[in-house]
Enzyme design. Sequence first.
Site, PDB file in Angstrom:
ATOM      1  N   MET A  26       0.849  -1.200   0.000  1.00  0.00           N
ATOM      2  CA  MET A  26       0.000   0.000   0.000  1.00  0.00           C
ATOM      3  C   MET A  26       0.883   1.247   0.000  1.00  0.00           C
ATOM      4  O   MET A  26       0.420   2.343   0.331  1.00  0.00           O
ATOM      5  CB  MET A  26      -0.936  -0.012   1.209  1.00  0.00           C
ATOM      6  N   HIS A  30       9.137   1.169   3.323  1.00  0.00           N
ATOM      7  CA  HIS A  30      10.268   1.213   4.259  1.00  0.00           C
ATOM      8  C   HIS A  30      11.115  -0.039   4.025  1.00  0.00           C
ATOM      9  O   HIS A  30      10.800  -0.856   3.139  1.00  0.00           O
ATOM     10  CB  HIS A  30       9.762   1.314   5.705  1.00  0.00           C
ATOM     11  N   GLU A  31      12.165  -0.194   4.833  1.00  0.00           N
ATOM     12  CA  GLU A  31      13.090  -1.324   4.662  1.00  0.00           C
ATOM     13  C   GLU A  31      12.371  -2.682   4.656  1.00  0.00           C
ATOM     14  O   GLU A  31      12.820  -3.620   4.010  1.00  0.00           O
ATOM     15  CB  GLU A  31      14.136  -1.317   5.781  1.00  0.00           C
ATOM     16  N   HIS A  33       9.418  -3.414   3.386  1.00  0.00           N
ATOM     17  CA  HIS A  33       8.949  -3.666   2.016  1.00  0.00           C
ATOM     18  C   HIS A  33      10.124  -3.990   1.094  1.00  0.00           C
ATOM     19  O   HIS A  33      10.040  -4.873   0.244  1.00  0.00           O
ATOM     20  CB  HIS A  33       8.249  -2.426   1.445  1.00  0.00           C
ATOM     21  N   GLN A  57     -10.301  -2.700   2.679  1.00  0.00           N
ATOM     22  CA  GLN A  57      -9.798  -3.330   3.897  1.00  0.00           C
ATOM     23  C   GLN A  57      -9.751  -2.369   5.089  1.00  0.00           C
ATOM     24  O   GLN A  57      -9.252  -2.737   6.147  1.00  0.00           O
ATOM     25  CB  GLN A  57      -8.429  -3.984   3.648  1.00  0.00           C
ATOM     26  N   GLY A 144       4.907 -10.312   4.026  1.00  0.00           N
ATOM     27  CA  GLY A 144       5.714 -10.244   5.243  1.00  0.00           C
ATOM     28  C   GLY A 144       5.064 -10.984   6.406  1.00  0.00           C
ATOM     29  O   GLY A 144       3.844 -11.037   6.523  1.00  0.00           O
ATOM     30  N   LYS A 145       5.938 -11.543   7.271  1.00  0.00           N
ATOM     31  CA  LYS A 145       5.442 -12.269   8.445  1.00  0.00           C
ATOM     32  C   LYS A 145       4.911 -11.344   9.530  1.00  0.00           C
ATOM     33  O   LYS A 145       4.313 -11.795  10.477  1.00  0.00           O
ATOM     34  CB  LYS A 145       6.581 -13.094   9.054  1.00  0.00           C
ATOM     35  N   ILE A 173      11.148  -7.100   9.492  1.00  0.00           N
ATOM     36  CA  ILE A 173      12.347  -6.258   9.640  1.00  0.00           C
ATOM     37  C   ILE A 173      12.086  -5.276  10.781  1.00  0.00           C
ATOM     38  O   ILE A 173      11.008  -4.696  10.881  1.00  0.00           O
ATOM     39  CB  ILE A 173      12.663  -5.499   8.327  1.00  0.00           C
ATOM     40  N   LEU A 181       9.122  -2.691  11.691  1.00  0.00           N
ATOM     41  CA  LEU A 181       8.887  -1.568  10.776  1.00  0.00           C
ATOM     42  C   LEU A 181       7.449  -1.635  10.245  1.00  0.00           C
ATOM     43  O   LEU A 181       6.936  -2.709   9.943  1.00  0.00           O
ATOM     44  CB  LEU A 181       9.870  -1.594   9.612  1.00  0.00           C
TER      45      LEU A 181
HETATM   46  O1  PAF Z   1      -0.106  -5.818   3.638  1.00  0.00           O
HETATM   47  C1  PAF Z   1      -0.521  -4.893   2.903  1.00  0.00           C
HETATM   48  O2  PAF Z   1       0.152  -3.908   2.652  1.00  0.00           O
HETATM   49  C2  PAF Z   1      -1.912  -5.010   2.290  1.00  0.00           C
HETATM   50  O3  PAF Z   1      -2.790  -5.648   3.160  1.00  0.00           O
HETATM   51  C3  PAF Z   1      -1.912  -5.684   0.911  1.00  0.00           C
HETATM   52  C4  PAF Z   1      -1.442  -7.118   0.980  1.00  0.00           C
HETATM   53  C5  PAF Z   1      -1.024  -4.905  -0.044  1.00  0.00           C
HETATM   54  C6  PAF Z   1      -3.333  -5.695   0.340  1.00  0.00           C
HETATM   55  O4  PAF Z   1      -3.841  -4.407   0.208  1.00  0.00           O
END
Ligand code: PAF
Length: 292
Positions: A26, A30-31, A33, A57, A144-145, A173, A181
Amino acid sequence: MKIISDIQELRDQLRGQNRASFVPTMGNLHEGHLSLMRIARQHGDPVIASIFVNRLQFGPNEDFDSYPRTLDADIEKLEKEGVYVLFAPTEKVLYPQPQEYRVDPPSELGDILEGEFRPGFFKGVCTVVLKLFSCVQPKVAVFGKKDYQQLMIVRQMVQQFALPVEIIAGETIRAEDGLALSSRNMYLSKEERLEAPYLQKILQEMRERVLNLSNQELNQNALLKIEEQALSQIQARGWQPDYLSIRKQSNLLPLGNQDLGKKPKMLILAAAKLGQTRLIDNLEIELEDTKS
Ligand code: PAF
């Protein structure tokens, strides 16, 4: 890097690419991502990223309008990571009509933890992820976890719909002081930023307490006590916790005494508000190291 906002143009650009590796985001990168982009590069080629702040969401009282949108800075970061295409559709492109068909994850997983406190959140996530997969058609996608429940739900969606996408998990991270983060960390005041690593600290304390239980002491009640103790500790420091919960790693359900006998992998998940900022984090526990 090509920046594409149109679905047909994206498909034209990616035609013939059957090893594409995808990281949906979205934005406000940051690091954390960027580490996902690097994992993506190890598992496929080319790397495609998306930036889309997905209204579906967000709850009515959540931060959709104020969610940080930093496209120019994000583009610079993705270019440095060697991302091939950034798919950055507008709402009109991704949702030209109201999105009436939605993906509703099963209640046992979708309505607990984050789903309990953010009703409809995972429905919105699954719907947009399915749509993004349909646009990008990646071979691999990286999540990411830190958003552990999201990762599990997306994995199950992929399996249940037999989508030809392999889901890869990226480790969380952290800043040097342990804070995971997150784009929402920028909402924290100076004082709150100093306090924020406590969320990870309390999870580590909970893990220690679980690992210090002997086989005889390890039961459902002992885990409940650890959760209660942690809830009062964090509340005493001014946090408003939604949950601090020890769960089975395999399905995120609470552990019964029978489960505990089998020494399952566990996960502690937390969500708590510090001032106006809601933070989440989690920590895995392997029981191998418990006292006998
Ligand atoms: O984790 C996120 O940034 C969001 O939930 C995603 C997976 C991009 C869906 O909008």
